[in-house]
Structures are given as structure tokens and as C-alpha cells.
Scaffold this active site. Structure first.
Site, mmCIF file in Angstrom:
data_model
loop_
_atom_site.group_PDB
_atom_site.id
_atom_site.type_symbol
_atom_site.label_atom_id
_atom_site.label_comp_id
_atom_site.label_asym_id
_atom_site.label_seq_id
_atom_site.Cartn_x
_atom_site.Cartn_y
_atom_site.Cartn_z
ATOM 1 N N ARG A 62 -0.781 9.423 -0.410
ATOM 2 C CA ARG A 62 -1.903 10.011 -1.142
ATOM 3 C C ARG A 62 -1.767 11.511 -1.337
ATOM 4 O O ARG A 62 -2.158 12.048 -2.375
ATOM 5 C CB ARG A 62 -3.207 9.699 -0.410
ATOM 6 C CG ARG A 62 -3.542 8.224 -0.482
ATOM 7 C CD ARG A 62 -4.766 7.891 0.350
ATOM 8 N NE ARG A 62 -5.068 6.468 0.228
ATOM 9 C CZ ARG A 62 -5.988 5.833 0.931
ATOM 10 N NH1 ARG A 62 -6.703 6.482 1.833
ATOM 11 N NH2 ARG A 62 -6.200 4.536 0.757
ATOM 12 N N GLN A 114 -8.057 14.618 3.498
ATOM 13 C CA GLN A 114 -7.324 13.864 2.480
ATOM 14 C C GLN A 114 -8.079 13.804 1.154
ATOM 15 O O GLN A 114 -9.243 13.425 1.130
ATOM 16 C CB GLN A 114 -7.088 12.442 2.986
ATOM 17 C CG GLN A 114 -6.356 11.555 1.983
ATOM 18 C CD GLN A 114 -5.847 10.288 2.644
ATOM 19 O OE1 GLN A 114 -6.577 9.332 2.844
ATOM 20 N NE2 GLN A 114 -4.580 10.296 2.999
ATOM 21 N N LEU A 120 -14.862 5.672 -5.250
ATOM 22 C CA LEU A 120 -13.484 5.293 -4.935
ATOM 23 C C LEU A 120 -12.971 4.144 -5.797
ATOM 24 O O LEU A 120 -13.610 3.104 -5.915
ATOM 25 C CB LEU A 120 -13.416 4.877 -3.460
ATOM 26 C CG LEU A 120 -12.061 4.391 -2.945
ATOM 27 C CD1 LEU A 120 -11.037 5.517 -2.981
ATOM 28 C CD2 LEU A 120 -12.191 3.848 -1.530
ATOM 29 N N HIS A 165 -8.224 11.616 -1.970
ATOM 30 C CA HIS A 165 -7.757 10.347 -2.514
ATOM 31 C C HIS A 165 -7.425 10.578 -3.983
ATOM 32 O O HIS A 165 -8.224 11.181 -4.705
ATOM 33 C CB HIS A 165 -8.851 9.282 -2.370
ATOM 34 C CG HIS A 165 -8.355 7.888 -2.576
ATOM 35 N ND1 HIS A 165 -7.958 7.420 -3.811
ATOM 36 C CD2 HIS A 165 -8.165 6.869 -1.704
ATOM 37 C CE1 HIS A 165 -7.555 6.166 -3.679
ATOM 38 N NE2 HIS A 165 -7.675 5.810 -2.412
ATOM 39 N N PHE A 180 0.843 -1.188 0.000
ATOM 40 C CA PHE A 180 0.000 0.000 0.000
ATOM 41 C C PHE A 180 0.883 1.245 0.000
ATOM 42 O O PHE A 180 2.072 1.185 0.319
ATOM 43 C CB PHE A 180 -0.927 -0.016 1.234
ATOM 44 C CG PHE A 180 -2.389 -0.046 0.861
ATOM 45 C CD1 PHE A 180 -2.935 -1.119 0.194
ATOM 46 C CD2 PHE A 180 -3.220 1.033 1.174
ATOM 47 C CE1 PHE A 180 -4.279 -1.130 -0.159
ATOM 48 C CE2 PHE A 180 -4.564 1.027 0.827
ATOM 49 C CZ PHE A 180 -5.092 -0.048 0.160
ATOM 50 N N HIS A 190 -11.831 12.575 0.589
ATOM 51 C CA HIS A 190 -11.955 11.175 0.999
ATOM 52 C C HIS A 190 -12.050 10.981 2.512
ATOM 53 O O HIS A 190 -12.845 10.189 2.981
ATOM 54 C CB HIS A 190 -10.742 10.419 0.463
ATOM 55 C CG HIS A 190 -10.711 8.956 0.769
ATOM 56 N ND1 HIS A 190 -11.720 8.112 0.388
ATOM 57 C CD2 HIS A 190 -9.789 8.184 1.407
ATOM 58 C CE1 HIS A 190 -11.425 6.860 0.775
ATOM 59 N NE2 HIS A 190 -10.271 6.891 1.406
ATOM 60 N N GLU A 231 -6.778 2.175 -3.645
ATOM 61 C CA GLU A 231 -5.323 2.195 -3.718
ATOM 62 C C GLU A 231 -4.757 0.795 -3.978
ATOM 63 O O GLU A 231 -3.638 0.643 -4.477
ATOM 64 C CB GLU A 231 -4.783 2.737 -2.392
ATOM 65 C CG GLU A 231 -3.303 2.972 -2.355
ATOM 66 C CD GLU A 231 -2.923 3.870 -1.169
ATOM 67 O OE1 GLU A 231 -3.478 4.985 -1.074
ATOM 68 O OE2 GLU A 231 -2.099 3.443 -0.358
#
Lengths: 589, 269
Positions: free
Chosen positions: A293, A236, A248, A238, A122, A361, A251
Site C-alpha cells: 500500500r 498508512q 474504503l 490506503h 493480497f 487508513h 484491496e
């Protein structure tokens, strides 16, 4: 004194929110303190909660080459040193056991061929440590917790009950006023302790990845009850939402080896300190598409400014290319992504790249809590996205939040249970005072129906645009000042918000109007905090103050209710072992 | 200066395909009428879902319209509706795919609370009755509801091979949207019929290598109200938006129940 005219119910611990954090808290109480009664309030049915939409996975150290120290270091650097390091230590040490417990409870984690739980890479993580259930991790986690909760009769659910406000006595939270959509009646809930697990507030932004229910009322109601909000300016973006809808695209798509391309087909992240370019399908930790991100969303913005993004009717996009991963890997590891791309943009990821753009996000900030999840207001605890636990700092790393729900949800359950046991049953005087407060609040909220002149939808639209235009990926003084002024105007208009519907049951126009009031309060805190923070850190980037300023702003922003909007303050960040340093991704220059 | 490249509240939608006519069911509790249809003209584009259209109606034409929705991406299960007579997820159904006058109604086989909102409590009761949790060595000492349990402080994750995972994985994809109940010819008539989704969830746990509760679940499945009202029309599986195949789950449960009878006959006969 006269007792309340409202229907009443009494529980030992009241949990507001039936997502991952709320359910984990409920299970902790039911299993460790089975003599206590739990009230679980959800404005939807718990399995609809937004935890359901989390895709990529949950972080917890698992492989022999990994360590708590590495997870700690990644999280603190990812958060641009605004994390409370004692909290990060606490979290990384407990996350693996919580994820293992979920395995025992039936979560269908994806597996290696030998049957061991598999892990994936990730963004911003130096090692693979993200546990996953294909790309529906939040869905499986939520249903596992919800279904397990059904075995405990002492968990009393209040489904489709909308929380209007917290009830206090002498500065302590002693219950809440809810509204039962189905019965069409307010309900006075009294409790020894209350846990807020209501999720985040990214719906204040026009284009976002969030469900329509993610309106942040836990934060606004905590503030009204005297709690402190913290770091709300850190929101944040995304990097990969679908254009227009913001839906979404996990990731995990990049963790599995997907790549981002600009209008020239170039892997542009190499031009933003994240290179060298990696081989497609062979992602390298903390390089290129596996950068954090905030960096990826900022790179998009620069490409857009330079005219290297791709114009679509739903705005500018870049391309997320997964074609090289092949049919088997896509089907096995990213089935939901394939479904979403097909349904919502008509793309088969095996044949064409997916158009993506940054979308609001996650709220890193929230209700200030300490290691025990206490908000500082006696009887009030918070866990999950509603809380500012100190874990995420200025930028959350993907897959830390699902694990946070479990670690801190459980802690909230434990602490609230102890508090409820200590305070025992309420006194007659408390009951009477609270009942009067509940009556008063109920009259206020019910009085909104069939009144007002300002259309809520218009205020909501202007709110979303204001936040997207002026509190987006890059900010500056003029834009932020404009946002502050505009939000004050919206707030004035909101005082006369119109609610046409007078029907008592499923009056969603009324509920949405109440949500909007809280959203405006939170937007004001976000804008005020962003205006005052004259530096760039993590998700808060100021074009007019482009550098991080540790001398002036290695501090949390605090906000409480003031007479004319939020009152700001600051507090130090807890640093244990990691002194602030430069964030390094990609290969050293 | 914003990087926001679009807006969730788009009026009119960026790719304008014209106007659609939606006939929407309305109902108020306690009213004198049993419900009626209102007709609305809605602008739509390529990506306008039925939920977008209903939200547009609520914001521009009639704020009193009541419906459920949340995630907008087909995973929360809130927005099941009868769309042109078929149970579908409104967030995954696009206006451009509908006829010139599409009828939108609440899910069949459930009591209507208001407008498009139905009472889903019977499903939650059915779900609880099949014990939708791992029974056995699950990291706590508690085996039965209401009994004290002690959470393990630290547990190691167990093993489950990919073939073992595949045995129940499809049944674990149920989002509880209840389209299957709306499609089922038995669900509307048989009181207490467990129905497709609850049975699929029962089989999801029965087929999980970590679970030891199949015997207890069979007591619930193998009753007159449990699985037997199913006449295997298979409509449930046809309308499932997640490929769960509850009809197959019900057939598996029937085979297991029939096997138990046969065993009982042999041992007692």
C-alpha cells in the site's frame, strides 16, 4: 476515607472496546477461565465497532505451496524491516488456527467448490493466503464473535459507555472511569486487569477510510496512565478510498484482478518499479496493483505532481477499473464494493471505472506491547490497532490486521486473566485511593459541560487539514515543523474548548470534545516522531531524507508524556533471521 | 505537498446544489413536553447524505442535536432513522433525493431516549434469546452458557460447499440496523415479539450445515410471542437495506413449527 460517591461495578477483567480484538479476548476468558467475570465496555454497541468495515480478508497460511517462512518474509519486507521479527514469527504460526476456529464458530468464509475455505491474493503477499467472506470479512468476523459472546452470561456488557480515563494505583492500572450515555451517569469500574482494544486513530486526518468512532482514545489514555506509545508517525494511506468521503474500496478489488489507470488510461504503477504490466484480471503476486500500500499511495502522489491524475470536485483521483472481471465475479466476490460505488459515487463498476484516491487508513503504531500484549504498566494490556505489537513495522500488509485481532486478542485475554487471578481482590486502601481519583476525574470531565469558548468543530477541522497537508504521503522538515507549531496552537485553544450541551444523556457534543483532546495528543506524537525521523521508511516518506537509514533509524520511536508535549526515545528493532535488505516488488530491474 | 485530495469536513460541499430544509425531531428526557420539531436550513451537494447534513447542523447550528452514526458506509447499522416517514439508513440516503421539506425522526416502534436516539436494548434481548451461535461441534467442549469450555489449541477448518453456504448466506447479511422493526406493524404492539431481524438470525443458524441448534431455537420461535404475531405484511423485507428478507425467514420458521405440530399429532394422536 470516604468511599466514592460514584456508582461502582467490579469485574475481574475489564475490556475496553467491543471490536474484533476485544471480543476475542472476552471469548478467551469466558471459555478458558469461566470463573472470571468480564466487563466489556463499548462506546457504541459492539457490532458497530470499526472491525465491521474491514473488507478484503484475514491472512493465514493455508495452501500447500505456502509456508510460515514465506508469510514472515512478506510481512517483514512489507514493514520495511521495522517489524519485531519474534512477533512476526509468533503471529504467522498462530494465525491459521485462529481463522480455523472462526470457521468452527460459524464465520461464513467463502468456499471453493469442494467446500474448502477459499483464499485470495493480497498486496505484498507472495502467495494467496487471505481468507475472505466475499468483501465483508470484517463484518462477518465481528458478528460471528459478537453473537458467540452472547452465550456467556459472565461477559457483562457496558454498551454505549464512554471511557473517560484509566484509574491507577501505585503505577498499576486498577480500573477505569466510564460514562453511561443512556443513564447519564459516570461509573467507577474496578478490575484486576484492563485490556485496551479501542482501535486506531486515523480520524485525525481529514480524508480517511475510518468510522467516526476511530478516535484513538485508548492510545491517549494509556499514555496518560504511564504507558509508552511507539511508531505513531507511521500512518498508512490506503491507495483506494472514494474521493471526498474516503470510503474504503477494498484491496480485494485488486486481489481479484482490478487495475489502476491514470488520466491517460495508462497502468502507471509500471513506472514505479512494480512492473512489468500484468494482464488485466490476472494479478501476479507482488507486481503492479498487488504491490504494498505504501508504494501504491506514493505512486499516486507522483502522478498527481506530474498532472496525470483526474480532477473531480472532490479532489484528484485515478481510476480503478473492474469492468473486465465480469458480472458473476463482481457479484460473488465484491458485492459490497459494487454497492458502495453505486451509492456513493453513482458508478456501476461493471460499466465504468471507480474514481479512487489515497485516504488515511491505519495507524501502524500505538501502545507499545510485548509478545504477551503487556504494555509494561502492570495490569494494562492492549491488542489490535490500538497496540504497537511490533507486527506491522513501517507499513502493514493488507489482511494481516484482522488476523492480528484474533491472535493477540486471544493472548490479551489469556494474560489479563492470569494477572487478574494473581492480584485478586483490591485492598481497602487501594479502593479508597482509586475512588478519590475517580471522583476527581469525574468532576474534571463533567465540568467541561456548559463551559469554554473555543468551538470544537473548528479545532477538529484545522487538525484534520494540518495532518493531511503536512503528515501525508510525503513529508518534509518545514511542513512537519509547521504541523508541530500548529498543533501546539490547537492544543492551547483546546484548553478552552466549548461544550454547549449540558444534558446528561447522549451528550455527544461533550463526548466528541473529549475525543478531540485525545486526538490532539496523538497528533502531537505523530508530528514529533515524523520530524525527528530523518529518513524514509515504509509509510513515512521524507522528501528531504529520501533514503532509508538503517544506521540511524532501524529503531522504534518511543513517546511518553512530557511536561510540554511528548518526550521521544528510541529502542532497537528485534531482528531474528532477516537482515535488512532492499524491498523488491515487480520483476528485478 | 499533501496528497489529500479532499476533505471530509467540506463547507460548503464541493458540488453545491443549494439549501435543503430539514424538520428534525427533538426530545429531552425528563422534559415537560413530549417532543417537538426544529427546522434547519442545510447546504447540500451531490454526495451529501442525511448523516452529513445532521453533522453539519451539529457543527454549525445546534451542537446539542443527538444522533447515532459511525461507519458512513452502510455496514455498521447505527444510523437507522425515519426519513420522510420511511425507515432508512441515514448514511445511504442523500439529501438531493428528498422533498423540499424533509422530516427526520427517530426509528418508529422504539422508545426515544433523546432526539433521534432510541432504546435498542429490546432487540439485543431478542437476539440473545434465539441462540445466535453455532451449537454443536464448534471447536470447544462447552455446549451450554456458563459451562466451562476448553478452547482447542489447533483446529482444522471444516468443509461447507457453496450451495450449503447459499442456504443461509442472505440471512447472514443482517447489520442489525432495525429498520425492519420500525416498518413492522406488530413490533410496536406485541410485547416480547421476536421480530424480523432476530428471527432471520435464528434461521441463519438453523440453515447453517455446521449447526445443530434448530430444535432449541424452535422452542423460542414457536411461542405466542415468537413468530406467530407476524401477519406477513412483508414490510420488513421491503425496507431491509441489505436484502435479508426477514419475512421469508419468519414464514420458513412457521412452516417448520407447523410441521412439528403435525408430527406431534401423529405420534401422540
Amino acid at each position: 476515607m470516604k468511599a466514592s460517591s460514584l456508582p461502582q461495578a467490579r469485574v475481574d477483567v475489564l475490556i475496553v472496546g467491543g471490536g474484533g480484538a476485544g471480543l476475542r479476548a472476552a471469548l478467551e476468558i469466558a471459555e478458558a477461565r469461566p470463573h472470571l467475570s468480564v466487563g466489556l465496555v463499548s462506546k457504541v454497541y459492539p457490532m458497530r465497532s470499526h472491525t465491521v468495515a474491514a473488507e478484503g480478508g484475514a491472512a493465514g497460511v493455508r495452501s500447500p505451496d505456502d509456508s510460515f517462512a514465506a508469510h514472515f518474509a512478506d510481512t517483514v519486507a512489507g514493514g520495511d524491516w521495522l517489524c519485531d521479527q519474534s512477533v512476526v514469527e509468533h503471529f504467522v504460526e498462530r494465525a491459521p488456527a485462529e481463522l480455523a476456529l472462526l470457521e468452527r464458530w460459524g464465520c461464513p468464509w467463502s468456499r471453493r467448490s469442494d467446500g474448502e475455505v477459499d483464499i485470495r491474493r493480497f498486496g505484498g503477499m507472495s502467495r494467496a493466503r487471505t481468507w475472505f467472506a466475499a468483501d465483508k470479512t470484517g463484518f462477518h468476523l465481528l458478528h460471528t464473535l459478537f453473537q458467540r459472546s452472547l452465550r456467556y452470561p459472565q461477559i457483562r456488557r457496558f454498551d454505549e459507555h464512554f471511557l473517560l480515563d484509566l484509574l491507577t494505583d501505585s503505577g498499576a492500572v486498577v480500573g477505569a472511569l466510564a460514562y453511561d450515555h443512556r443513564e447519564g451517569l459516570p461509573l467507577h469500574l474496578s478490575a484486576g486487569a484492563v485490556i485496551l482494544a479501542t482501535g486506531g486513530a486515523a480520524r485525525v486526518f481529514a480524508q480517511n477510510t475510518n468510522a467516526t468512532i476511530v478516535t484513538g482514545e485508548g492510545m491517549s489514555m494509556a499514555m496518560r496512565a504511564g504507558a509508552t506509545l511507539r511508531d505513531l508517525e507511521f500512518v498508512q494511506y490506503h491507495p483506494t478510498g472514494l474521493p471526498g468521503s474516503g470510503i474504503l474500496i477494498s484491496e480485494a478489488a485488486r486481489g481479484e484482478g482490478g487495475v489502476l489507470l491514470n488520466s491517460a488510461g495508462h497502468r502507471y504503477l509500471a513506472d514505479y518499479g512494480l512492473g512489468p504490466i500484468t494482464e488485466p484480471g490476472h494479478p501476479l503476486a507482488k507486481h503492479m496493483e498487488l504491490g504494498p500500500r505504501d508504494r501504491l499511495s506514493q505512486a499516486f502522489w507522483h502522478e498527481q505532481q506530474a498532472g496525470r491524475t483526474i480532477a473531480t470536485p472532490d479532489g484528484d483521483v485515478v481510476h480503478l477499473d473492474l469492468r473486465h472481471l465480469g458480472r458473476a465475479r463482481l457479484r460473488q466476490r465484491l458485492p459490497l464494493i459494487c454497492e458502495l460505488a453505486r451509492s456513493y459515487v453513482g458508478i456501476d463498476p461493471l460499466k465504468a471505472p471507480i474514481p479512487v484516491a489515497p485516504s488515511a487508513h491505519y495507524t501502524m503504531g500505538g501502545v507499545r506491547t510485548d509478545l504477551t500484549t503487556s504494555t509494561g504498566v502492570p495490569g494494562l494490556y492492549a491488542a489490535g490497532e490500538v497496540a504497537s505489537s511490533g507486527l506491522h513495522g513501517a507499513n502493514r500488509l493488507g489482511s494481516n490486521s484482522l488476523a492480528e485481532l484474533l491472535v493477540f486478542g486471544r493472548e490479551a485475554g489469556r494474560q489479563a486473566a492470569l494477572h487478574a487471578e494473581a492480584v485478586g481482590s483490591p485492598t481497602t486502601a487501594t479502593t479508597a485511593a482509586t475512588a478519590a481519583q475517580a471522583d476527581h476525574l469525574a468532576a474534571h470531565y463533567l465540568g467541561m459541560r456548559g463551559a469554554g469558548s473555543e468551538p470544537a468543530a473548528e479545532i477538529r477541522r484545522e487538525l484534520g487539514r494540518t495532518m493531511a497537508d503536512h503528515l501525508g504521503i510525503f513529508r518534509d522538515e518545514a511542513g512537519l515543523q509547521h504541523a508541530v507549531d500548529k498543533l501546539a496552537e490547537l492544543k492551547r485553544r483546546y484548553a478552552a474548548v466549548r461544550v454547549t450541551d449540558t444534558c446528561p444523556v447522549y451528550n455527544t457534543e461533550w463526548a466528541e470534545a473529549i475525543e478531540l483532546g485525545g486526538m490532539l495528543d496523538l497528533a502531537q506524537v505523530m508530528a514529533a516522531g515524523a520530524l525527528a525521523r530523518r529518513e524514509s521508511r515504509g509509510a513515512h516518506q521524507r522528501l528531504d531524507h529520501p533514503e532509508r537509514d538503517d544506521h540511524g533509524f532501524l529503531r522504534h520511536t518511543l513517546a511518553t508524556t512530557g511536561p510540554d508535549g511528548p518526550r521521544l526515545g528510541y529502542e532497537d528493532v528485534t531482528i531474528t533471521t532477516s537482515a535488512p535488505a532492499a524491498r523488491t516488488y515487480g520483476a528485478p530491474a | 505537498m499533501s496528497a489529500c485530495t479532499g476533505c471530509a469536513d467540506r463547507t460548503p460541499p464541493p458540488t453545491n446544489l443549494g439549501k435543503a430544509t430539514l424538520r428534525v425531531f427533538r426530545y429531552r428526557p425528563g422534559g415537560l413536553v413530549n417532543g417537538w420539531h426544529d427546522t434547519f436550513e442545510v447546504p447540500y451537494g451531490t454526495n451529501t447524505s442525511v448523516i452529513d447534513a445532521l453533522q453539519w447542523i451539529k457543527e454549525h447550528l445546534d451542537p446539542t442535536l443527538a444522533f447515532r452514526a459511525s461507519c458512513r458506509m452502510g455496514i455498521c447499522g447505527s444510523c437507522g432513522l425515519m426519513i420522510e416517514g420511511r425507515p432508512r439508513l441515514a448514511c445511504e440516503t442523500f439529501v438531493r433525493t428528498l422533498g423540499s421539506q424533509a422530516t427526520i425522526e427517530p426509528l418508529a416502534n422504539f422508545a426515544v431516549e433523546r432526539d433521534l436516539v432510541v432504546d435498542k436494548q429490546p432487540f439485543l434481548d431478542a437476539l440473545r434469546s434465539v441462540r445466535p451461535w453455532v451449537v454443536g461441534d464448534d471447536g470447544t467442549r462447552a455446549a451450554e452458557p456458563g459451562q466451562p469450555a476448553e478452547p482447542a489449541q489447533s483446529v482444522e477448518p471444516g468443509r461447507q460447499t457453496p450451495p450449503q453456504l447459499m442456504k443461509y448466506q442472505d440471512f447472514a447479511q443482517c447489520i442489525n440496523c432495525l429498520l425492519c422493526y420500525a416498518a413492522c406493524p406488530q413490533a410496536g404492539f406485541e410485547r416480547g415479539f421476536l421480530g424480523p431481524a432476530a428471527t432471520a438470525t435464528a434461521m441463519r443458524y438453523n440453515r447453517d450445515s455446521r449447526d445443530h441448534g434448530a430444535g432449541k431455537r424452535l422452542e423460542v420461535l414457536d411461542t405466542d410471542e415468537g413468530i406467530w404475531p407476524c401477519t406477513f405484511v412483508g414490510a420488513c423485507s421491503q425496507v431491509c437495506p441489505k436484502g435479508v428478507d426477514p419475512a421469508a425467514a419468519i414464514q420458513m420458521a412457521k412452516l417448520i413449527a407447523a410441521g412439528r405440530w403435525a408430527k406431534d399429532m401423529v405420534s401422540h394422536g
